[in-house]
Design a protein around this motif. Structure first.
Motif, PDB file in Angstrom:
ATOM      1  N   LYS B  38      -5.156  -7.024  -2.061  1.00 19.53           N
ATOM      2  CA  LYS B  38      -5.659  -6.886  -1.047  1.00 19.53           C
ATOM      3  C   LYS B  38      -5.836  -8.510  -0.876  1.00 19.53           C
ATOM      4  N   GLN B  39      -5.307  -9.570  -0.169  1.00 22.70           N
ATOM      5  CA  GLN B  39      -5.300 -10.874  -0.139  1.00 22.70           C
ATOM      6  C   GLN B  39      -5.665 -11.066   1.814  1.00 22.70           C
ATOM      7  N   PRO B  40      -6.666 -11.241   2.068  1.00 22.41           N
ATOM      8  CA  PRO B  40      -7.283 -11.143   3.130  1.00 22.41           C
ATOM      9  C   PRO B  40      -6.560 -12.601   3.388  1.00 22.41           C
ATOM     10  N   PRO B  41      -7.606 -13.443   5.140  1.00 21.43           N
ATOM     11  CA  PRO B  41      -6.614 -14.446   4.994  1.00 21.43           C
ATOM     12  C   PRO B  41      -7.858 -16.048   4.434  1.00 21.43           C
ATOM     13  N   SER B  42      -8.311 -15.232   3.584  1.00 22.79           N
ATOM     14  CA  SER B  42      -9.506 -16.210   3.402  1.00 22.79           C
ATOM     15  C   SER B  42      -8.935 -16.293   1.973  1.00 22.79           C
ATOM     16  N   ARG B  43      -7.240 -16.088   1.098  1.00 24.05           N
ATOM     17  CA  ARG B  43      -6.704 -16.102   0.187  1.00 24.05           C
ATOM     18  C   ARG B  43      -7.157 -14.710  -0.712  1.00 24.05           C
ATOM     19  N   GLN B  44      -8.346 -14.842  -0.860  1.00 27.15           N
ATOM     20  CA  GLN B  44      -8.687 -14.005  -2.267  1.00 27.15           C
ATOM     21  C   GLN B  44      -7.785 -13.158  -2.965  1.00 27.15           C
ATOM     22  N   MET B  45      -7.557 -12.916  -4.090  1.00 24.85           N
ATOM     23  CA  MET B  45      -6.685 -12.193  -4.300  1.00 24.85           C
ATOM     24  C   MET B  45      -7.905 -10.308  -4.494  1.00 24.85           C
ATOM     25  N   ILE B  46      -7.767  -9.321  -4.579  1.00 27.77           N
ATOM     26  CA  ILE B  46      -9.091  -8.210  -4.632  1.00 27.77           C
ATOM     27  C   ILE B  46      -7.853  -7.281  -5.044  1.00 27.77           C
ATOM     28  N   LEU B  47      -8.563  -6.609  -6.265  1.00 25.79           N
ATOM     29  CA  LEU B  47      -8.253  -5.392  -6.452  1.00 25.79           C
ATOM     30  C   LEU B  47      -8.610  -4.392  -5.549  1.00 25.79           C
ATOM     31  N   VAL B  48      -7.486  -3.360  -5.314  1.00 29.22           N
ATOM     32  CA  VAL B  48      -8.100  -2.342  -4.879  1.00 29.22           C
ATOM     33  C   VAL B  48      -8.104  -0.911  -5.138  1.00 29.22           C
ATOM     34  N   ILE B  49      -6.694  -0.767  -5.919  1.00 32.20           N
ATOM     35  CA  ILE B  49      -6.889  -0.201  -6.847  1.00 32.20           C
ATOM     36  C   ILE B  49      -5.825   0.415  -7.592  1.00 32.20           C
ATOM     37  N   ARG B  50      -6.119   0.736  -9.071  1.00 39.68           N
ATOM     38  CA  ARG B  50      -5.159   0.477  -9.945  1.00 39.68           C
ATOM     39  C   ARG B  50      -4.858   2.340 -11.006  1.00 39.68           C
ATOM     40  N   GLN B  51      -4.152   2.504 -11.463  1.00 39.27           N
ATOM     41  CA  GLN B  51      -3.040   4.031 -11.191  1.00 39.27           C
ATOM     42  C   GLN B  51      -2.377   3.145 -13.085  1.00 39.27           C
ATOM     43  N   GLU B  52      -2.722   4.109 -14.483  1.00 33.32           N
ATOM     44  CA  GLU B  52      -2.046   4.834 -14.985  1.00 33.32           C
ATOM     45  C   GLU B  52      -1.208   5.623 -15.084  1.00 33.32           C
ATOM     46  N   ALA B  53       0.178   4.971 -15.878  1.00 35.13           N
ATOM     47  CA  ALA B  53       1.548   5.805 -15.686  1.00 35.13           C
ATOM     48  C   ALA B  53       1.026   6.971 -16.863  1.00 35.13           C
ATOM     49  N   TYR B  54       0.101   7.591 -17.209  1.00 34.96           N
ATOM     50  CA  TYR B  54       0.383   8.604 -17.916  1.00 34.96           C
ATOM     51  C   TYR B  54      -0.968   9.046 -17.516  1.00 34.96           C
ATOM     52  N   LYS B  55      -1.938   8.570 -16.419  1.00 32.28           N
ATOM     53  CA  LYS B  55      -2.376  10.243 -15.281  1.00 32.28           C
ATOM     54  C   LYS B  55      -1.433  10.272 -14.357  1.00 32.28           C
ATOM     55  N   GLN B  56      -1.739  11.798 -14.454  1.00 32.75           N
ATOM     56  CA  GLN B  56      -1.039  12.838 -13.375  1.00 32.75           C
ATOM     57  C   GLN B  56      -1.655  12.493 -12.254  1.00 32.75           C
ATOM     58  N   GLN B  57      -3.256  12.655 -12.407  1.00 32.45           N
ATOM     59  CA  GLN B  57      -4.025  12.649 -11.025  1.00 32.45           C
ATOM     60  C   GLN B  57      -4.036  11.051 -10.014  1.00 32.45           C
ATOM     61  N   ASN B  58      -3.910  11.758  -9.277  1.00 34.69           N
ATOM     62  CA  ASN B  58      -3.981   9.785  -8.680  1.00 34.69           C
ATOM     63  C   ASN B  58      -5.396   9.313  -8.483  1.00 34.69           C
ATOM     64  N   ALA B  59      -5.065   7.901  -8.431  1.00 35.78           N
ATOM     65  CA  ALA B  59      -5.967   7.121  -8.010  1.00 35.78           C
ATOM     66  C   ALA B  59      -6.590   7.065  -6.577  1.00 35.78           C
ATOM     67  N   THR B  60      -8.096   7.638  -6.571  1.00 37.23           N
ATOM     68  CA  THR B  60      -8.718   6.619  -5.544  1.00 37.23           C
ATOM     69  C   THR B  60      -9.903   6.137  -5.688  1.00 37.23           C
ATOM     70  N   GLU B  61     -10.740   5.481  -4.386  1.00 37.60           N
ATOM     71  CA  GLU B  61     -10.937   3.970  -4.578  1.00 37.60           C
ATOM     72  C   GLU B  61     -11.423   4.508  -2.751  1.00 37.60           C
ATOM     73  N   ASN B  62     -12.721   4.785  -2.653  1.00 37.75           N
ATOM     74  CA  ASN B  62     -13.204   5.364  -1.431  1.00 37.75           C
ATOM     75  C   ASN B  62     -11.952   5.417  -0.443  1.00 37.75           C
ATOM     76  N   ARG B  63     -11.659   4.342   0.831  1.00 39.35           N
ATOM     77  CA  ARG B  63     -10.625   5.594   1.907  1.00 39.35           C
ATOM     78  C   ARG B  63      -9.549   4.601   1.313  1.00 39.35           C
ATOM     79  N   PHE B  64      -9.300   4.712   0.251  1.00 40.39           N
ATOM     80  CA  PHE B  64      -8.175   4.048  -0.512  1.00 40.39           C
ATOM     81  C   PHE B  64      -7.395   5.053  -1.286  1.00 40.39           C
ATOM     82  N   SER B  65      -6.223   5.720  -1.034  1.00 44.56           N
ATOM     83  CA  SER B  65      -6.081   6.441  -2.653  1.00 44.56           C
ATOM     84  C   SER B  65      -4.612   6.015  -2.751  1.00 44.56           C
ATOM     85  N   VAL B  66      -3.509   6.727  -3.363  1.00 49.23           N
ATOM     86  CA  VAL B  66      -2.307   6.366  -3.888  1.00 49.23           C
ATOM     87  C   VAL B  66      -2.074   7.511  -3.687  1.00 49.23           C
TER      88      VAL B  66
END
Lengths: 112, 116
Positions: B38-66
């Protein structure tokens, strides 16, 4: 937040002048990266480092050189700045190639 | 060469609603990593979520999911209960496995506006 600082945060320079951007980290991470961000292109890798004095080119390395004499510092140099190098430059760090990259605050460079 | 495509240059959503951002990628690799930044107007690049391809389970992070569909090479981001602070550019990124040149391949981004 990862301890990454970039300096300067903003710079305006003229075509043909040399420019050096500095990335400093306090995390002792082995890998450091330089990206540039341009409208319509996302971020693209310029160079990266996998240790002190160990660097390699990214996809847009022409016109740029880098140096890493200490673990904590990664310098990006534009030997003779051109207007096409006007961009926002981001430094990133990671512990390993498989780890998440964390980004610094960015440097906005304008070449007139 | 790996490529990442975000087909939605801009999106908007009402506060408290759910929105899904699309991302597709092209690779012949079997092991890799995918990210949303995520890059808000402040320009900072912020990690939202990460997924490893070998994992079948979808990653979640609070209100964010893939929704990771490996066969379809699709990696969408769902934001639930959207908040005004979610207004930002969102970048999908692909990382090659260790042993390859260690860099992220980014999509061109989706500009998300959350409206009150």
């Amino acid at each position: 937040d990862a301890g990454i600082t970039q300096s300067p945060r903003h710079k305006v320079t003229e075509t043909g002048t040399p420019v050096t951007l500095r990335c400093h980290q306090t995390e002792n991470h082995r890998y450091m990266y330089w990206y540039r961000q341009d409208p319509g292109h996302g971020l693209r890798l310029i160079h990266y480092s996998y240790g002190v004095k160990d660097t390699d080119k990214g996809e847009v390395s022409d016109g740029y050189s880098v140096s890493r004499s200490k673990t904590e510092d990664f310098l990006l140099t534009l030997e003779s700045a051109t207007s096409s190098q006007t961009s926002v430059y981001f430094c990133a760090i990671s512990e390993s190639l498989a780890d998440t990259q964390y980004f610094g605050p960015g440097t906005r460079l304008t070449v007139l | 060469a790996q490529t990442v495509t975000q087909s939605q240059p801009e999106m908007s959503v009402q506060e408290a609603e759910t929105v899904t951002l699309s991302c597709t990628y092209d690779t012949s690799e079997n092991n890799y990593y995918l990210f949303w930044y995520k890059q808000p107007p402040s320009r900072q690049m912020i990690l939202v979520i990460r997924q490893e391809a070998y994992k079948q389970q979808n990653a979640t992070e609070n209100r964010f999911s893939v929704n990771f569909q490996k066969a379809a090479k699709s990696f969408s981001l769902k934001i639930s209960d959207s908040q005004l602070g979610d207004t930002a550019m969102y970048f999908c990124a692909f990382m090659r496995p260790p042993g390859s040149q260690g860099n992220l391949i980014f999509g061109k981004g989706t500009k998300l506006s959350v409206k009150p």
